[in-house]
Design an enzyme around this catalytic site. Structure first.
Site, short mmCIF file in Angstrom:
data_model
loop_
_atom_site.label_atom_id
_atom_site.label_comp_id
_atom_site.label_asym_id
_atom_site.label_seq_id
_atom_site.Cartn_x
_atom_site.Cartn_y
_atom_site.Cartn_z
N HIS A 1 80.59 20.14 56.17
CA HIS A 1 81.20 19.27 57.20
C HIS A 1 81.72 17.97 56.57
O HIS A 1 82.74 17.44 57.00
CB HIS A 1 80.19 18.90 58.28
N GLY B 1 70.85 21.02 62.33
CA GLY B 1 71.49 20.07 61.44
C GLY B 1 72.68 19.43 62.13
O GLY B 1 73.22 20.00 63.09
N HIS C 1 75.82 24.10 54.85
CA HIS C 1 76.63 24.04 56.07
C HIS C 1 76.97 22.58 56.41
O HIS C 1 78.12 22.25 56.70
CB HIS C 1 75.87 24.73 57.21
N GLU C 2 75.95 21.73 56.36
CA GLU C 2 76.17 20.32 56.74
C GLU C 2 77.02 19.58 55.70
O GLU C 2 77.88 18.76 56.06
CB GLU C 2 74.84 19.60 56.95
N LEU D 1 77.37 23.54 66.23
CA LEU D 1 77.52 22.81 67.50
C LEU D 1 78.98 22.42 67.75
O LEU D 1 79.39 22.25 68.89
CB LEU D 1 76.65 21.55 67.50
NI NI Z 1 78.09 22.73 61.89
#
Ligand code: NI
Length: 164
Positions: A138, A45, A134-135, A93
């Site tokens: 962000h 993702g 999770h995304e 990442l």
């Molecule tokens: Ni992330």
């Protein structure tokens, strides 16, 4: 074109991203580049703030990084309901050399626009639900580092000097 990933603690990762109001050719290009970046960096993702764009856009592929079988692009995603709780061990990442246990909902309903601007609603659970949470985190300026203990965060802050 592969994009550069912003790494914690870059400020863009802590911002609340803005809603997208118009689907433009520039946006489509960003989407293409994000997909390429996600696959090349072997993520499952990627959220736009991770490539320096503070807007509400994510792409995910739960079959990654080995396969490319379930690509989803979501514009202005919103979690409309959630249930259950799971402990999830996650990496990111934008947070190299960091993994952390995060509490997530086991099942969520998500509303978003697809890349053509069509409304999508779906109920997802387990791994895909975790990736989406999770995304979407962000987009609200929250990373797995922010969700970890103060001690762990302080230790990671030292490590992050390597790339700051
Ligand atoms: Ni992330």
């Amino acid at each position: 074109m592969k994009l550069e990933i912003c790494k914690w603690p870059q400020p863009v990762l802590a911002e609340k991203a803005k809603a997208i109001e118009e689907i433009t050719p520039e946006l489509q290009e960003l989407i293409e580049n994000m997909i390429e970046t996600m696959y090349e960096d072997e993520g499952v993702g990627l959220a736009a703030p991770q490539v320096g764009e503070s807007i509400r856009l994510i792409c995910v592929d739960q079959t990654g990084p080995k396969e490319r079988g379930d690509l989803m692009v979501m514009i202005n995603p919103e979690i409309t309901s959630c249930e259950g709780q799971v402990d999830s061990e996650e990496g990111c990442l934008s947070c190299p050399e960091f993994t952390g246990k995060v509490k997530r909902s086991q099942k969520i309903s998500v509303k978003a626009l697809d890349r053509e601007g069509k409304e999508i609603c779906m109920e997802v659970e387990d791994y895909l639900a975790i990736i989406l949470q999770h995304e979407i985190d962000h987009l609200d300026g929250v990373t797995i580092v922010d969700r970890s203990s103060n001690l762990k965060k302080a230790m990671y802050r030292k490590k992050a000097k390597k790339w700051a």
